[in-house]
Design an enzyme around this catalytic site. Structure first.
Site, PDB file in Angstrom:
ATOM      1  N   CYS A 206       0.855  -1.182   0.000  1.00  0.00           N
ATOM      2  CA  CYS A 206       0.000   0.000   0.000  1.00  0.00           C
ATOM      3  C   CYS A 206       0.892   1.233   0.000  1.00  0.00           C
ATOM      4  CB  CYS A 206      -0.928   0.026   1.220  1.00  0.00           C
ATOM      5  SG  CYS A 206      -0.076  -0.008   2.805  1.00  0.00           S
TER       6      CYS A 206
ATOM      7  N   ASP B 254      13.007 -13.058  -5.818  1.00  0.00           N
ATOM      8  CA  ASP B 254      12.415 -12.727  -7.112  1.00  0.00           C
ATOM      9  C   ASP B 254      12.081 -11.241  -7.166  1.00  0.00           C
ATOM     10  OD1 ASP B 254      10.449 -13.066  -5.170  1.00  0.00           O
ATOM     11  OD2 ASP B 254       8.977 -13.927  -6.541  1.00  0.00           O
TER      12      ASP B 254
ATOM     13  N   SER C 101      -3.728 -24.626  -6.789  1.00  0.00           N
ATOM     14  CA  SER C 101      -5.149 -24.841  -7.001  1.00  0.00           C
ATOM     15  C   SER C 101      -5.452 -24.848  -8.496  1.00  0.00           C
ATOM     16  CB  SER C 101      -5.941 -23.745  -6.280  1.00  0.00           C
ATOM     17  OG  SER C 101      -7.323 -24.031  -6.285  1.00  0.00           O
TER      18      SER C 101
ATOM     19  N   GLU D 172       4.631 -13.709  -7.034  1.00  0.00           N
ATOM     20  CA  GLU D 172       5.753 -14.620  -7.254  1.00  0.00           C
ATOM     21  C   GLU D 172       6.140 -14.560  -8.730  1.00  0.00           C
ATOM     22  OE1 GLU D 172       7.271 -16.147  -4.916  1.00  0.00           O
ATOM     23  OE2 GLU D 172       5.815 -16.264  -3.267  1.00  0.00           O
TER      24      GLU D 172
ATOM     25  N   VAL E 288     -12.642 -29.771   1.582  1.00  0.00           N
ATOM     26  CA  VAL E 288     -13.754 -29.553   2.510  1.00  0.00           C
ATOM     27  C   VAL E 288     -15.054 -29.966   1.835  1.00  0.00           C
ATOM     28  CG1 VAL E 288     -12.622 -27.674   3.758  1.00  0.00           C
ATOM     29  CG2 VAL E 288     -14.110 -27.141   1.795  1.00  0.00           C
TER      30      VAL E 288
END
Length: 612
Positions: free
Chosen positions: A5, A97, A354, A74, A280
């Site tokens: 920020c 990086d 994911s 990343e 889940v």
């Protein structure tokens, strides 16, 4: 993975302000913080340590410290870029990086962006001329928001930081409510806060002399190669995806993986032997519980599998917390399930992979079948006749075949605004206290369709979803729900090299009579059982329609619909009519009801009595 920020210009206590702006996003990086202040800018940073744990704190500087960087994300090819920059004479003082970005910007300017492979939202301040450069990654995996206050820039990974600025006057944006009611999210670049904007994916911006100028540097365009055979396509997908997963696993901490019953996360998880996966589900039978599917696959591929059952009360109690972390209301109930699976994973690892992005890039959503399924009906039956049939069947109860006849009536550009379509213009006018704010959602999508007039209908749908649905829903919830739990979420399908392969697949290898995501499923099948690779697309099923027919939760929603906040924006009697119709089983209005309920919960947090 971090949060950033900052702001330019003067306030009464700049040090206190930047610390408040940074503290409110501590969940994005609980490991450490960092600050830079001079007479023109204040920059804040929160760090979740993933690479170069000891020396990777930010801000990061170039050799003469004339450039200052804060970075969220990343860069997976940073080692190759680092070698190239060292050969060009740059001196590095960390193994991060992050430092590659600042030397790369010094060397290549804005051309740096198309050299990167990764996810990012970063800001670079130039001490010499006072300019600020901010960039967001190709697909919008990492967020970036900004506003101008009296010609001064305020920016942040999350809107929460901007709200802490003492000169920012919080004002509700009714344009965002209008788009939210149709799309289930505020359509970028607008946000629910007047004057606060989201920097669009594949864009960078310059702040100079009190003005912001944005430029697009990347656009996801499809260029199908019709000569590509099925075997060639599957080979290329398998090779590039394995390369991407391996790149996304680079870290100095343990990396895990989300695992559902679907092919996307399952494909990712096949590269995680002897590592951890997380699932889940809900205690509502197989339709709302993918744990047994995921458990069977985990045993076959040899991973350490962790699961959690989400209870009904637990789910509903989490709604306010989730909407706080979202910054803006999101009517996708799966974001709450994503919050819980992120919380579960964070107890074991700092990074997870994911499956987001596979459906948009490879053609996975069931709705992408529509152009093929509707073709005969739309060819045989003239449009004027189809419209007449639409008017007749729309008055019928929810019976088999009604939905098909209604959806097949209109051409693609009129019927498809993305994977979620909540309220049309007429319905919005019926429920809004001020119906004049309602607009046609098709007016939003037209500018995207105009850019791809030569594409076939399936590819048009993918293009629209990449630019709207994926940004406003899929990636927004992925970032916010993982970061709410101080967990880094990486998405190997949304890699520019993977997209390069996906973009040249002929439509027949994406969606056909056999399945959606056809070629990608064939690649996945080489690594997992056929039943998983070919499993029907479910999304992240949440039993909201069941709960809203339960007296307890019916009353929770009804009370909210009768609240003073509700009366400020809506006609409560119309909302309750939608709710009662669902409760009685006459119609499935669960998504429409949930959309309003979530907005009211969010508004109470950010603009109501509970905002503190």
């Amino acid at each position: 993975m971090c949060g950033i920020c900052g702001f330019t210009g003067e306030v009464i206590d700049r040090n206190e302000t930047i610390h408040k702006m940074t503290e409110v996003i501590t969940h994005r990086g609980p490991d450490s913080d960092g600050f830079f202040l001079d007479d023109r800018i204040s920059m804040g940073f929160r760090r979740l340590s993933i690479i170069d744990l000891e020396a990777g704190s930010q801000p990061i500087y170039n050799e003469d410290k004339s450039l200052v960087l804060t970075f969220n994300g990343e860069i997976y090819n940073y080692r190759d870029l680092r070698k190239e920059l060292i050969a060009a004479g740059h001196k590095f003082y960390t193994e991060t990086d992050s430092e590659t970005l600042i030397h790369g910007f010094e060397e290549w300017g804005t051309d740096l962006l198309n050299k990167l492979r990764g996810m990012f939202g970063f800001a670079i301040y130039n001490k010499k001329d006072g300019s600020v450069f901010i960039a967001r990654d190709f697909f919008g995996i990492k967020p970036m928001h900004y506003t101008l206050i009296d010609g001064e820039l305020v920016y942040g990974s999350e809107i929460k930081s901007i709200l802490c600025h003492p000169k920012f006057v919080k004002k509700f944006n009714t344009r965002a409510l209008d788009t939210y009611l149709s799309f289930q999210y505020a359509v970028p670049p607008e946000t629910f806060f007047e004057g606060v904007y989201c920097l669009l994916p594949g864009h960078y911006m310059w702040y100079r002399d009190g003005k912001v100028e944005t430029t697009r540097y990347f656009e996801a365009r499809f260029n199908p190669d019709e000569s590509l055979t099925e075997e060639q396509a599957v080979d290329e997908i398998e090779k590039v995806f394995e390369n991407s997963v391996n790149a996304h696993k680079i870290a100095d901490v343990e990396v895990g993986c989300f695992l559902s019953s679907g092919v996307d996360s399952s494909y990712v998880s096949t590269y995680f032997a002897d590592q951890k996966t997380f699932t889940v589900g809900f205690d509502f039978g197989l339709k709302y519980n993918e744990i047994s599917w995921a458990q069977r696959l985990s045993e076959k591929i040899g991973v350490e599998h962790h699961t959690k059952i989400i209870g009904s009360e637990e789910f509903w109690d989490a709604v306010p917390k989730v909407q706080y972390h979202m910054d803006q209301p999101l009517a996708d109930p799966s974001c709450i399930a994503l919050y819980f699976v992120s919380k579960l994973a964070s107890e074991y690892v700092k990074v997870v992979l994911s499956g987001e992005g596979a459906d948009e890039l490879f053609g996975g959503y069931t709705v992408y079948n529509d152009p093929r399924v509707f073709k005969v009906y739309q060819t045989i039956v003239p449009y004027c006749v189809r419209r007449g049939i639409y008017k007749l069947v729309s008055k019928l109860p929810d019976i088999k075949g009604r939905d098909y006849l209604m959806r097949a009536t209109h051409p693609l550009e009129e019927r498809f605004i993305g994977n979620a379509f909540m309220y049309n213009m007429k319905e919005k006018q019926e429920i809004l206290k001020d119906p004049s704010i309602a607009t046609r959602p098709q007016d939003i999508t037209k500018k995207f369709y105009d850019r791809v007039k030569d594409y076939d209908d399936v590819t048009k749908m993918q293009y629209l979803d990449i630019n709207l649905w994926m940004v406003g829903d899929i990636l927004l919830k992925a970032d916010r729900m993982s970061m709410a739990n101080s967990l880094e979420l990486r998405v190997p399908f949304l890699d520019k090299e993977v997209f390069r392969v996906a973009s040249k697949l002929p439509t027949r290898l994406r969606v056909n009579k056999h399945n959606t995501k056809y070629a990608m499923r064939k690649a996945a099948q080489r690594h997992m059982p056929e039943e998983t690779a070919e499993k029907e697309k479910l999304g992240f099923p949440v039993p909201t329609r069941v709960w809203l027919r339960d007296e307890k939760y019916y009353n929770v929603v009804k009370d909210m619909f009768n609240s003073d906040i509700s009366k400020k924006f809506f006609k409560p009697e119309q909302l309750i009519a939608w709710l009662d119709e669902h409760y009685s089983g006459k119609e499935d209005n669960s998504r429409k009801v949930w959309t309003i309920y979530v907005f009211l919960v969010w508004y109470k947090i950010y603009f109501g009595e509970d905002e503190k």
